[in-house]
Design a protein around this motif. Structure first.
Motif, mmCIF file in Angstrom:
data_model
loop_
_atom_site.group_PDB
_atom_site.id
_atom_site.type_symbol
_atom_site.label_atom_id
_atom_site.label_comp_id
_atom_site.label_asym_id
_atom_site.label_seq_id
_atom_site.Cartn_x
_atom_site.Cartn_y
_atom_site.Cartn_z
ATOM 1 N N GLU A 2 -43.960 25.793 111.770
ATOM 2 C CA GLU A 2 -43.609 24.766 112.745
ATOM 3 C C GLU A 2 -44.859 24.052 113.253
ATOM 4 N N GLN A 3 -45.891 24.830 113.549
ATOM 5 C CA GLN A 3 -47.112 24.261 114.104
ATOM 6 C C GLN A 3 -47.854 23.364 113.121
ATOM 7 N N ILE A 4 -47.687 23.590 111.826
ATOM 8 C CA ILE A 4 -48.349 22.712 110.849
ATOM 9 C C ILE A 4 -47.394 21.646 110.328
ATOM 10 N N GLY A 5 -46.208 21.544 110.942
ATOM 11 C CA GLY A 5 -45.301 20.452 110.627
ATOM 12 C C GLY A 5 -44.474 20.622 109.380
ATOM 13 N N VAL A 6 -44.124 21.854 109.038
ATOM 14 C CA VAL A 6 -43.349 22.121 107.825
ATOM 15 C C VAL A 6 -41.962 22.632 108.207
ATOM 16 N N ASP A 7 -40.922 21.934 107.743
ATOM 17 C CA ASP A 7 -39.561 22.425 107.907
ATOM 18 C C ASP A 7 -39.346 23.603 106.970
ATOM 19 N N ALA A 8 -38.834 24.714 107.503
ATOM 20 C CA ALA A 8 -38.681 25.899 106.662
ATOM 21 C C ALA A 8 -37.432 26.673 107.026
ATOM 22 N N GLU A 9 -36.846 27.291 106.020
ATOM 23 C CA GLU A 9 -35.740 28.222 106.210
ATOM 24 C C GLU A 9 -36.193 29.572 105.668
ATOM 25 N N LEU A 10 -36.182 30.584 106.527
ATOM 26 C CA LEU A 10 -36.588 31.931 106.131
ATOM 27 C C LEU A 10 -35.345 32.770 105.884
ATOM 28 N N VAL A 11 -35.298 33.390 104.716
ATOM 29 C CA VAL A 11 -34.120 34.144 104.294
ATOM 30 C C VAL A 11 -34.529 35.569 103.955
ATOM 31 N N VAL A 12 -33.738 36.538 104.416
ATOM 32 C CA VAL A 12 -33.953 37.935 104.046
ATOM 33 C C VAL A 12 -32.950 38.293 102.955
ATOM 34 N N ASP A 13 -33.448 38.816 101.830
ATOM 35 C CA ASP A 13 -32.576 39.114 100.700
ATOM 36 C C ASP A 13 -33.039 40.412 100.040
ATOM 37 N N ARG A 14 -32.140 41.036 99.297
ATOM 38 C CA ARG A 14 -32.472 42.264 98.588
ATOM 39 C C ARG A 14 -33.415 41.975 97.424
ATOM 40 N N PRO A 15 -34.235 42.967 97.027
ATOM 41 C CA PRO A 15 -35.254 42.712 95.994
ATOM 42 C C PRO A 15 -34.721 42.103 94.706
ATOM 43 N N ALA A 16 -33.608 42.603 94.202
ATOM 44 C CA ALA A 16 -33.077 42.086 92.931
ATOM 45 C C ALA A 16 -32.706 40.616 93.048
ATOM 46 N N PHE A 17 -32.116 40.238 94.192
ATOM 47 C CA PHE A 17 -31.672 38.855 94.381
ATOM 48 C C PHE A 17 -32.841 37.931 94.706
ATOM 49 N N GLU A 52 -32.092 42.526 114.483
ATOM 50 C CA GLU A 52 -33.132 43.539 114.525
ATOM 51 C C GLU A 52 -34.505 42.885 114.725
ATOM 52 N N PRO A 53 -35.494 43.640 115.233
ATOM 53 C CA PRO A 53 -36.843 43.090 115.385
ATOM 54 C C PRO A 53 -37.362 42.521 114.071
ATOM 55 N N ALA A 54 -37.971 41.370 114.129
ATOM 56 C CA ALA A 54 -38.434 40.683 112.910
ATOM 57 C C ALA A 54 -39.720 39.945 113.230
ATOM 58 N N ARG A 55 -40.804 40.692 113.402
ATOM 59 C CA ARG A 55 -42.064 40.097 113.849
ATOM 60 C C ARG A 55 -42.619 39.085 112.850
ATOM 61 N N LEU A 56 -42.458 39.353 111.560
ATOM 62 C CA LEU A 56 -42.996 38.416 110.579
ATOM 63 C C LEU A 56 -42.157 37.148 110.509
ATOM 64 N N ASN A 57 -40.844 37.284 110.649
ATOM 65 C CA ASN A 57 -39.997 36.087 110.697
ATOM 66 C C ASN A 57 -40.497 35.140 111.795
ATOM 67 N N GLN A 58 -40.783 35.727 112.957
ATOM 68 C CA GLN A 58 -41.220 34.910 114.091
ATOM 69 C C GLN A 58 -42.597 34.303 113.859
ATOM 70 N N LEU A 59 -43.517 35.127 113.362
ATOM 71 C CA LEU A 59 -44.876 34.649 113.133
ATOM 72 C C LEU A 59 -44.898 33.505 112.130
ATOM 73 N N ILE A 60 -44.214 33.682 110.998
ATOM 74 C CA ILE A 60 -44.251 32.669 109.938
ATOM 75 C C ILE A 60 -43.517 31.402 110.356
ATOM 76 N N SER A 61 -42.386 31.554 111.010
ATOM 77 C CA SER A 61 -41.648 30.364 111.427
ATOM 78 C C SER A 61 -42.465 29.536 112.413
ATOM 79 N N LYS A 62 -43.151 30.205 113.347
ATOM 80 C CA LYS A 62 -43.976 29.460 114.304
ATOM 81 C C LYS A 62 -45.159 28.806 113.611
ATOM 82 N N ALA A 63 -45.776 29.533 112.675
ATOM 83 C CA ALA A 63 -46.926 28.974 111.959
ATOM 84 C C ALA A 63 -46.534 27.712 111.202
#
Length: 334
Positions: free
Chosen positions: A58-73, A45-56
């Motif tokens: 990446e550009q400052i040299g930080v390895d990151a894993e972005l995960v989508v999870d339910r609020p309780a978890f 599905e469209p995920a504009r924030l996933n893309q924005l944050i991952s690129k940001a």
């Protein structure tokens, strides 16, 4: 099902451009967010924030894993250390003591909308006495929203459930982020329906930030570099393109007047300076006669100059980022 080149879990890495700490030797920072269709989404599905944050990051040299999870978890994961922080923290929520927070990277402007009731003069909840207002749990369960007594909240776990309340006339209004409401209205118009009526101004102003746990190595420096990166792209049109937003407003030259910012790669429904409808303000300043026009980082003093550049774009209006297949039964009964 529409695709919008997004990843729910994305591993990003690059050579250090603005080194803040030797993060390349660390385990990738793990950031979590709750689902919000068109902004934070699962699967394809469209995920504009996933893309924005991952690129940001990446550009400052930080390895990151972005995960989508339910609020309780996600909440328990932030407490136990499963997650190192969040990438879409709504500032209506109380901050956590063990986390550091970035500056806001995206305004969250919350409007009320209706199928049939005029909203031209609605600027606060007291103008809707005892009305049934549907919203999502992510908004209704925040401390400030719990204090609103003028309306009767119809809480929903998902965005689809919220719009269903309006569709089935179990709620008089919905209350959501302007960007989300715009995508639902685009879906309605694409299907030949009238768009929802929207209040003339947001009833609540919030924002989104990212966070990192305080004991994560170099956390403060990472957030500082993230803030600097977002500030740069908000002034040259890259931000608009990443979030599929035609126009934003921000004072780029510290004269106290907001300037118009866009990318020529985006189709434009509304043209400044005639209308501010659908334009996302990024700071507190208002546009005026001395506003500049920024297209792809190039600055123009006259609207006609910017317009000449934009008219070279031959792209067509894009469809809604909400999945039509998910909503087609609702639209059939609308």
């Amino acid at each position: 099902m529409r695709r919008y080149s997004s990843l729910v879990k994305v591993l990003v890495s690059a050579a250090l451009i603005c080194p803040v700490t030797p993060v390349s030797a660390q385990t990738p920072v793990k950031l979590v967010a709750n689902p919000l269709p068109t902004l934070v989404s699962e699967e394809t599905e469209p995920a504009r924030l996933n893309q924005l944050i991952s690129k940001a990051l990446e550009q400052i040299g930080v390895d990151a894993e972005l995960v989508v999870d339910r609020p309780a978890f996600s909440g328990s994961g932030l407490l136990t250390g499963k997650y190192d922080g969040e990438f879409a923290h709504l500032t209506l929520d109380s901050p956590r003591d063990n986390l550091l927070y970035s500056k806001p990277y995206l305004p969250a402007l919350l409007y009320v909308a209706s199928r049939k009731y005029p909203l031209d003069e609605v600027t606060q909840f007291s103008h809707l006495p005892s009305a049934r207002v549907a919203t999502t749990n992510r908004i209704a369960n925040t401390p400030s929203m719990r204090e609103v007594r003028a309306v009767s909240w119809v809480r929903n776990p998902t965005l689809f459930d919220m719009f269903s309340q309006l569709s089935q006339q179990r709620a008089d209004y919905v209350f959501e982020d302007a960007l989300v409401l715009a995508e639902f209205n685009r879906l309605l118009v694409d299907d030949g329906e009238l768009p929802l009526q929207v209040s003339p101004q947001p009833l609540v102003k919030s924002a989104l930030t990212i966070s990192l746990r305080k004991d994560y190595p170099g956390a403060a420096g990472i957030l500082r570099e993230f803030d600097n990166y977002i500030s740069r792209i908000q002034q040259n049109g890259e931000y608009n393109e990443a979030l599929a937003i035609s126009w934003t407003l921000r004072d780029i030259n510290d004269d106290g007047i907001a300037d118009w910012i866009t990318s020529s790669n985006i189709y434009h429904d509304d043209t400044p300076p005639m209308s501010q409808k659908g334009v996302l303000p990024l700071d507190k300043f208002k546009p005026g006669d001395k506003s500049l026009f920024v297209v792809d980082g190039e600055t123009y003093t006259q609207w006609e100059q910017a317009q000449a550049v934009l008219q070279k774009n031959t792209s067509l209006p894009r469809p809604s980022l909400l999945d039509h297949e998910v909503y087609k039964r609702m639209l059939r009964r609308w």
